[in-house]
Design an enzyme around this catalytic site. Structure first.
Site, PDB file in Angstrom:
ATOM      1  N   SER A  77      76.646 132.588  26.851  1.00  0.00           N
ATOM      2  CA  SER A  77      77.927 133.294  26.723  1.00  0.00           C
ATOM      3  C   SER A  77      77.914 134.142  25.453  1.00  0.00           C
ATOM      4  O   SER A  77      77.911 133.616  24.337  1.00  0.00           O
ATOM      5  CB  SER A  77      79.076 132.278  26.672  1.00  0.00           C
ATOM      6  OG  SER A  77      80.225 132.882  26.132  1.00  0.00           O
ATOM      7  N   HIS A  92      80.479 140.238  35.074  1.00  0.00           N
ATOM      8  CA  HIS A  92      79.744 141.110  34.132  1.00  0.00           C
ATOM      9  C   HIS A  92      79.431 142.478  34.706  1.00  0.00           C
ATOM     10  O   HIS A  92      78.960 143.355  33.988  1.00  0.00           O
ATOM     11  CB  HIS A  92      78.435 140.418  33.719  1.00  0.00           C
ATOM     12  CG  HIS A  92      78.656 139.002  33.315  1.00  0.00           C
ATOM     13  ND1 HIS A  92      78.416 137.940  34.153  1.00  0.00           N
ATOM     14  CD2 HIS A  92      79.155 138.479  32.180  1.00  0.00           C
ATOM     15  CE1 HIS A  92      78.748 136.817  33.543  1.00  0.00           C
ATOM     16  NE2 HIS A  92      79.200 137.119  32.348  1.00  0.00           N
ATOM     17  N   GLU A 112      75.741 142.246  31.633  1.00  0.00           N
ATOM     18  CA  GLU A 112      76.670 143.383  31.521  1.00  0.00           C
ATOM     19  C   GLU A 112      75.917 144.650  31.104  1.00  0.00           C
ATOM     20  O   GLU A 112      76.183 145.744  31.617  1.00  0.00           O
ATOM     21  CB  GLU A 112      77.775 143.062  30.509  1.00  0.00           C
ATOM     22  CG  GLU A 112      78.756 144.215  30.371  1.00  0.00           C
ATOM     23  CD  GLU A 112      79.778 144.011  29.260  1.00  0.00           C
ATOM     24  OE1 GLU A 112      80.204 142.857  29.037  1.00  0.00           O
ATOM     25  OE2 GLU A 112      80.146 145.003  28.615  1.00  0.00           O
ATOM     26  N   SER A 163      84.891 132.344  28.461  1.00  0.00           N
ATOM     27  CA  SER A 163      84.508 131.779  29.763  1.00  0.00           C
ATOM     28  C   SER A 163      84.620 130.251  29.803  1.00  0.00           C
ATOM     29  O   SER A 163      84.280 129.632  30.812  1.00  0.00           O
ATOM     30  CB  SER A 163      83.081 132.218  30.117  1.00  0.00           C
ATOM     31  OG  SER A 163      82.230 132.069  29.007  1.00  0.00           O
ATOM     32  N   CYS A 184      89.923 134.174  29.418  1.00  0.00           N
ATOM     33  CA  CYS A 184      90.559 135.491  29.336  1.00  0.00           C
ATOM     34  C   CYS A 184      90.964 135.917  30.750  1.00  0.00           C
ATOM     35  O   CYS A 184      90.607 135.257  31.735  1.00  0.00           O
ATOM     36  CB  CYS A 184      89.567 136.508  28.773  1.00  0.00           C
ATOM     37  SG  CYS A 184      88.128 136.688  29.871  1.00  0.00           S
ATOM     38  N   HIS A 197      71.195 141.307  28.684  1.00  0.00           N
ATOM     39  CA  HIS A 197      72.471 140.694  29.087  1.00  0.00           C
ATOM     40  C   HIS A 197      72.933 141.373  30.379  1.00  0.00           C
ATOM     41  O   HIS A 197      72.806 142.591  30.535  1.00  0.00           O
ATOM     42  CB  HIS A 197      73.527 140.873  27.986  1.00  0.00           C
ATOM     43  CG  HIS A 197      74.802 140.126  28.277  1.00  0.00           C
ATOM     44  ND1 HIS A 197      75.771 140.642  29.124  1.00  0.00           N
ATOM     45  CD2 HIS A 197      75.246 138.918  27.882  1.00  0.00           C
ATOM     46  CE1 HIS A 197      76.772 139.769  29.206  1.00  0.00           C
ATOM     47  NE2 HIS A 197      76.475 138.715  28.456  1.00  0.00           N
ATOM     48  N   CYS A 226      86.393 144.085  24.115  1.00  0.00           N
ATOM     49  CA  CYS A 226      87.662 143.888  24.813  1.00  0.00           C
ATOM     50  C   CYS A 226      88.671 143.103  23.970  1.00  0.00           C
ATOM     51  O   CYS A 226      88.319 142.493  22.964  1.00  0.00           O
ATOM     52  CB  CYS A 226      87.416 143.176  26.140  1.00  0.00           C
ATOM     53  SG  CYS A 226      87.093 141.432  25.924  1.00  0.00           S
ATOM     54  N   HIS A 228      79.758 133.139  32.440  1.00  0.00           N
ATOM     55  CA  HIS A 228      78.705 132.383  31.752  1.00  0.00           C
ATOM     56  C   HIS A 228      79.240 131.048  31.238  1.00  0.00           C
ATOM     57  O   HIS A 228      79.420 130.863  30.035  1.00  0.00           O
ATOM     58  CB  HIS A 228      78.137 133.210  30.601  1.00  0.00           C
ATOM     59  CG  HIS A 228      77.218 134.299  31.075  1.00  0.00           C
ATOM     60  ND1 HIS A 228      76.933 135.418  30.343  1.00  0.00           N
ATOM     61  CD2 HIS A 228      76.498 134.419  32.220  1.00  0.00           C
ATOM     62  CE1 HIS A 228      76.084 136.189  31.007  1.00  0.00           C
ATOM     63  NE2 HIS A 228      75.819 135.615  32.158  1.00  0.00           N
ATOM     64  N   THR A 260      81.215 144.692  26.007  1.00  0.00           N
ATOM     65  CA  THR A 260      82.596 144.239  25.724  1.00  0.00           C
ATOM     66  C   THR A 260      82.687 142.980  24.862  1.00  0.00           C
ATOM     67  O   THR A 260      83.757 142.673  24.354  1.00  0.00           O
ATOM     68  CB  THR A 260      83.331 143.936  27.042  1.00  0.00           C
ATOM     69  OG1 THR A 260      82.573 142.948  27.752  1.00  0.00           O
ATOM     70  CG2 THR A 260      83.510 145.169  27.899  1.00  0.00           C
TER      71      THR A 260
HETATM   72 FE1  SF4 Z   1      86.999 138.581  29.555  1.00  0.00          FE
HETATM   73 FE2  SF4 Z   1      84.655 139.881  29.538  1.00  0.00          FE
HETATM   74 FE3  SF4 Z   1      86.796 140.978  30.672  1.00  0.00          FE
HETATM   75 FE4  SF4 Z   1      86.698 140.695  28.028  1.00  0.00          FE
HETATM   76  S1  SF4 Z   1      85.394 142.002  29.299  1.00  0.00           S
HETATM   77  S2  SF4 Z   1      88.478 140.286  29.362  1.00  0.00           S
HETATM   78  S3  SF4 Z   1      85.585 138.745  27.848  1.00  0.00           S
HETATM   79  S4  SF4 Z   1      85.742 139.105  31.339  1.00  0.00           S
END
Ligand code: SF4
Length: 322
Positions: A226, A78, A130, A270, A16, A128, A198, A45, A168
Site C-alpha cells: 500500500s 488503481h 497506478e 485501504s 477513503c 506500482h 488525492c 492494496h 495519487t
Molecule cells: Fe483513495 Fe486512491 Fe482514490 Fe485517493 S486516489 S481517494 S487513496 S482510492
C-alpha cells in the site's frame, strides 16, 4: 510510566471514498451475479480486504488471459491502461471499472496533455499498478521520474512542451520537492490543474504530522504494497519517530508498546476501520490506556457507483471533502 498509556488516533485515517467504492462494486456484483467475480489485480492494496472478498467468491487474477471468455471482470481502484480495456473488449469480457475517479482524473490530464503535444512527466514509483495504468494512457509520450536525481537526468524531446502529473498516493512534500526541481530545470513546465496527490492521502499525512511529535512510537495499519500506508511510515520516521507498518493486531510487538508512553495509531486508505479497533484493543492488553482522537479534517466525499450498479435515488452528485 505515570498514568495510563496514551493512544493517539489521528483522523482522518483508514478507508477513503475510492476504496469504499471499489469494495462496494465487487460486493454488489457478487450479490447480483453470484461467484465467481474476477478482479484484475488486488481490488485495493489490503490483505484483509482481498482475503475477505476471496472467501465470498471473488477471484483475483494478474492478467486477463486468466479470465474465462464472457466472464465478469472488475478493474481495480488503481486503474488500468487503455490497452487493458481494449484487450477485455477483444476477449468478450464483461468489464466493470472500479478505478477511483481521482485516478481517472489523472488519466484524463495525461490524455489532454499528450493530445496537445506535451510530453507527460509522471512523478511516481516504477511498477506500482497506478503508475503502470497512467503511463499506459500515452506510453510513447510519458516519462517517469521517481526522485529529484531523475529530474537531472531527464531527456525529453522538447523541453518547451512538458506537463507534470503525479501518482495519487505519494508524500505531498516529496511531490513538491520533485515539482520544484522540474520547474527549476524546465521553467515552462505545466502543472496539473488541481493537485494529483488525492485528498485522502493528503489528509492522512496531515493528521499524522499533527501528532507525530507527541508519539514515542507510530503504528501504521496497512499492507506492505500500500503506497499511501508506506508514506505514513516514512513521514513518522522522517520526523525522528519509530514507526512500524502492520497488517493487523497480531503483528504488534511487546517491545514497541512497553517502551512507549504515547502510541499513535493510524491506517492507510485501504485498511478497514475495524483493524484500528483491534489494534487499540491489543495495545490495551499491555496496560491501561487513554484513547485520544485528534482530527485535522472531516471527509464527506462519496463517489457514484458505475451506472449499472446504482440503486434508485443514487444519481445525486457527490459531496466535496473538506
Ligand atoms: Fe483513495 Fe486512491 Fe482514490 Fe485517493 S486516489 S481517494 S487513496 S482510492
Amino acid at each position: 510510566m505515570n498514568g495510563p498509556r496514551r493512544v493517539l488516533l489521528p483522523s482522518p485515517r483508514s478507508f477513503c471514498a475510492g476504496v469504499e467504492r471499489a469494495i462496494d462494486i465487487v460486493e454488489r456484483l457478487l450479490e447480483r451475479h453470484g461467484p465467481p467475480v474476477y478482479v484484475r489485480n488486488q481490488i485495493v492494496h489490503n490483505a484483509q480486504v482481498v482475503g475477505d472478498l476471496e472467501s465470498r467468491g471473488a477471484v483475483f487474477v494478474g492478467e486477463l488471459d486468466e479470465v474465462p471468455k464472457d466472464a465478469l471482470v472488475v478493474f481495480s481502484a488503481h486503474g488500468v491502461a487503455p490497452a487493458v480495456e481494449a484487450e477485455a473488449a477483444l476477449r468478450g469480457l464483461d468489464a466493470v471499472d472500479a478505478t477511483c475517479p481521482l485516478v481517472s482524473k489523472v488519466h484524463m490530464e495525461a490524455r489532454r496533455a499528450s493530445g496537445a503535444g506535451d510530453t507527460v512527466v509522471l512523478i511516481g514509483h516504477a511498477g506500482h499498478e497506478e503508475v503502470v495504468g497512467t503511463m499506459g494512457v500515452a506510453p510513447e509520450r510519458t516519462v517517469l521520474v521517481e526522485g529529484v536525481e531523475d529530474v537531472e537526468r531527464l531527456d525529453v524531446p522538447d523541453p518547451g512542451r512538458l506537463t507534470y502529473l503525479a501518482q495519487t498516493t505519494l508524500a505531498v512534500a516529496e511531490v513538491e520537492r520533485i515539482a520544484a526541481a522540474l520547474r527549476r530545470r524546465f521553467p515552462g513546465i505545466k502543472a496539473p490543474k488541481t493537485d494529483d496527490v488525492c485528498y485522502a492521502t493528503t489528509n492522512r499525512q496531515n493528521a499524522l504530522a499533527a501528532v507525530v511529535e507527541e508519539a514515542d512510537v507510530v503504528v501504521v495499519i496497512g499492507s506492505v504494497n500500500s503506497s499511501n500506508s508506506n508514506r505514513l511510515v516514512e513521514l513518522a520516521r522522517n520526523a525522528g519517530t519509530e514507526a512500524h507498518l502492520i497488517d493487523g493486531a497480531g503483528e504488534i510487538e511487546r517491545a514497541w508498546i512497553e517502551a512507549a508512553g504515547t502510541v499513535a495509531v493510524t491506517a492507510g486508505a485501504s485498511a478497514p476501520p475495524a483493524l484500528v479497533d483491534e489494534v487499540v484493543e491489543a495495545i490495551a492488553a499491555f496496560g491501561p490506556i487513554e484513547v485520544i482522537e485528534r482530527s485535522v479534517a472531516e471527509e464527506h466525499l462519496e463517489f457514484l457507483l458505475p451506472q449499472r450498479l446504482r440503486g434508485p435515488g443514487q444519481n445525486v452528485k457527490s459531496e466535496k471533502s473538506s
